[in-house]
Scaffold this active site. Structure first.
Site, PDB file in Angstrom:
ATOM      1  N   GLU A 165       0.820  -1.223   0.000  1.00  0.00           N
ATOM      2  CA  GLU A 165       0.000   0.000   0.000  1.00  0.00           C
ATOM      3  C   GLU A 165       0.854   1.273   0.000  1.00  0.00           C
ATOM      4  OE1 GLU A 165      -2.720  -0.295   3.316  1.00  0.00           O
ATOM      5  OE2 GLU A 165      -3.720  -2.051   2.492  1.00  0.00           O
ATOM      6  N   GLU A 366      -4.963  -8.773   0.441  1.00  0.00           N
ATOM      7  CA  GLU A 366      -5.637  -8.455   1.710  1.00  0.00           C
ATOM      8  C   GLU A 366      -7.108  -8.234   1.430  1.00  0.00           C
ATOM      9  OE1 GLU A 366      -4.359  -5.144   4.234  1.00  0.00           O
ATOM     10  OE2 GLU A 366      -2.263  -5.680   3.860  1.00  0.00           O
TER      11      GLU A 366
HETATM   12  O1  IFM Z   1      -3.722  -2.984   9.269  1.00  0.00           O
HETATM   13  C1  IFM Z   1      -3.829  -2.565   7.943  1.00  0.00           C
HETATM   14  C2  IFM Z   1      -2.632  -3.009   7.148  1.00  0.00           C
HETATM   15  O2  IFM Z   1      -1.435  -2.568   7.712  1.00  0.00           O
HETATM   16  C3  IFM Z   1      -2.728  -2.484   5.730  1.00  0.00           C
HETATM   17  N1  IFM Z   1      -4.014  -2.779   5.142  1.00  0.00           N
HETATM   18  C4  IFM Z   1      -5.191  -2.458   5.904  1.00  0.00           C
HETATM   19  C5  IFM Z   1      -5.080  -3.112   7.270  1.00  0.00           C
HETATM   20  C6  IFM Z   1      -6.382  -2.893   8.074  1.00  0.00           C
HETATM   21  O3  IFM Z   1      -6.615  -1.547   8.378  1.00  0.00           O
END
Ligand code: IFM
Length: 471
Positions: A165, A366
């Site tokens: 990200e 994710e």
């Molecule tokens: O915890 C975060 C992660 O570090 C990056 N993606 C989103 C998750 C949830 O908020």
């Protein structure tokens, strides 16, 4: 209704070093460690990253849990501030090498393929003090760190990620004050974003050179995509949504897959004197770079309209000069995180990758649901009955499966996350894991969703979905 994923589909979970390991034996602070030392009150219940989910001490047992759930893949990140003893010279900490080698070897021994990510928001404080990603010295040191990681662990690890990200540190550190150093400066943010892309390009070019004769080695970047839906078909709302997409999604997506910055974005930034410092050698490095697969973190779309009021040019320029968020009345929301739940957008992303990004192989790196006070869902056996999470996963898998049936090249699904983890300022407020963590004694217990996932895998990747859930 039944859906089915291919037999070689990747099932697993994702987590990051700073959110799971704890800072045990680390020789350097990241911005997160430093920020906590300075401002404990910024963190939910004053909980910092020093213990996190205690994976530094418990990884061996955690890997056994993953294997017992039949998961075949996993992602974590190396902490730069752990691996490197001296951030400015790049000198490696041999104890940290031992730790990561053992961790990765134990995963491999259980047949779990691990994607190792190199940067997950955890800028070493020493580098932040010289400007973090705005300083090209950080780019140089990152490239050296990446090369060291490939050489130190390349015999165990086949799949790598340069960044998780990368747009989030830009938002958090340079626009919206989520993370230390909480600067508000769009131009600096653009420089930091450009330098991140350059660092990524350098790392993947080094990677492809080291492993040029080994096609089993693959590298990606992990992007959190938040496709923008315009409020309606009015041209000004469509234009606003397009700009939002350019700044937050295509800036990284196009550059990392096509090697070029979107020309409309470049014009937009040039019109406001926001272009970063760059040179032709750097652009050539970016152009040459390519990723072997893409990681997509998907949580929520964005809802956009054109500005209702004129932007005040006396104010610091922000991306919102060109658009406003729009509250879609039909929005379904996860109240704990405040994020919209819209599973069908995963289908939209999948088809966009198929049609506009060469149908590159990709993974849902994710997806998940953070819930507060999960203890209220404990049953008599002390197991969290997270049926809401199971439904959330099913809905997303339904749309993903449909896109795969229609030719999108997605090879896996990783849930955020394995075990309840430390979530930056939110610390342990919202729980995401398929394994729960008792903060009093660091004990683990598999939630209902963990067993559900195991059943899916044991059932040849077939899932029964209630039609009402996806209509
Ligand atoms: O915890 C975060 C992660 O570090 C990056 N993606 C989103 C998750 C949830 O908020």
């Amino acid at each position: 209704m039944k859906i089915k994923f291919s037999n070689d589909f990747w099932w697993g979970t994702a987590i990051s070093g700073p959110q799971s390991e704890g800072s045990f034996e680390k020789k350097n602070d990241s911005i997160m460690d430093y920020w906590f030392k300075q401002n404990k009150e910024d963190f939910y219940n004053f909980v910092g990253p020093s213990v996190a989910s205690d994976m530094f001490n418990q990884y061996e047992n955690d890997i056994k849990i993953m294997a017992s759930l039949k998961l075949n893949s996993y992602r974590t990140s190396i902490q730069w501030t752990r691996l490197v003893k001296n951030i400015m010279t790049g000198e490696i900490d041999e104890k940290a090498v031992e730790f990561y080698r053992d961790y990765f070897t134990k995963l491999k021994e259980k047949g779990i393929v691990t994607i190792v990510n190199l940067f997950h928001f955890d800028m070493p404080i020493e580098l932040e003090n010289i400007g973090g990603w705005t300083n090209k010295k950080t780019v140089k040191l990152y490239a050296q760190y990446a090369e060291n990681c490939f050489k130190l662990f390349g015999d165990i690890i086949s799949h790598w990620a340069t960044f998780n990200e990368p747009v989030v540190p830009i938002e958090g550190c340079y626009l919206y004050k989520w993370y230390y150093p909480k600067i508000v400066d769009f131009k600096k943010g653009i420089q930091a974003g450009y330098n991140t892309i350059l660092a990524h390009a350098k790392a993947v070019n080094i990677f492809h050179k080291i492993f040029e004769n080994d096609k089993s080695k693959k590298i990606c970047s992990i992007l959190n995509l938040t496709p923008a839906y315009p409020k309606d078909n009015k041209p000004e709302n469509i234009e606003a949504a397009e700009i939002r997409d350019l700044i937050f999604n295509k800036s990284f997506l196009d550059t990392m897959i096509k090697g070029e910055f979107p020309s409309k974005l470049v014009k937009l930034f040039a019109s406001e004197d926001l272009l970063p410092e760059y040179d032709s050698e750097e652009l050539a490095e970016i152009k040459k770079s390519y990723i072997d697969f893409l990681g997509v973190n998907y949580y929520q779309p964005s809802r956009i309209q054109s500005r209702l009021t004129k932007w005040n040019d006396k104010k610091e320029i922000m991306p919102e000069k060109w658009f406003e968020n729009y509250e879609w009345p039909e929005k379904r929301i996860n109240p704990h995180r405040g994020w919209e739940i819209h599973p069908k957008t995963l289908y939209k992303i999948a088809i966009d990758i198929r049609d506009n990004y060469n149908n590159i192989p990709w993974i849902v790196s994710e997806n998940g649901m953070g819930v507060e006070n999960e203890d209220k869902f404990l049953n008599k056996e002390n197991q969290i009955q997270d049926d809401y999470r199971i439904d959330f996963i099913k809905e997303h898998l339904y749309w993903l499966n449909k896109a795969i049936d229609e030719g999108s090249n997605c090879f896996g699904y990783h849930l955020w996350t394995f075990i309840d983890c430390w979530s930056w300022g939110n610390a342990y407020k919202n729980r995401y894991g398929i394994v729960s963590l008792d903060l009093l004694n660091n004990k683990r217990k598999i939630k209902k969703s963990g067993y559900w996932l195991k059943e899916v895998i044991e059932n040849s990747n077939e899932i029964e979905i209630d039609e009402d859930l996806v209509k």
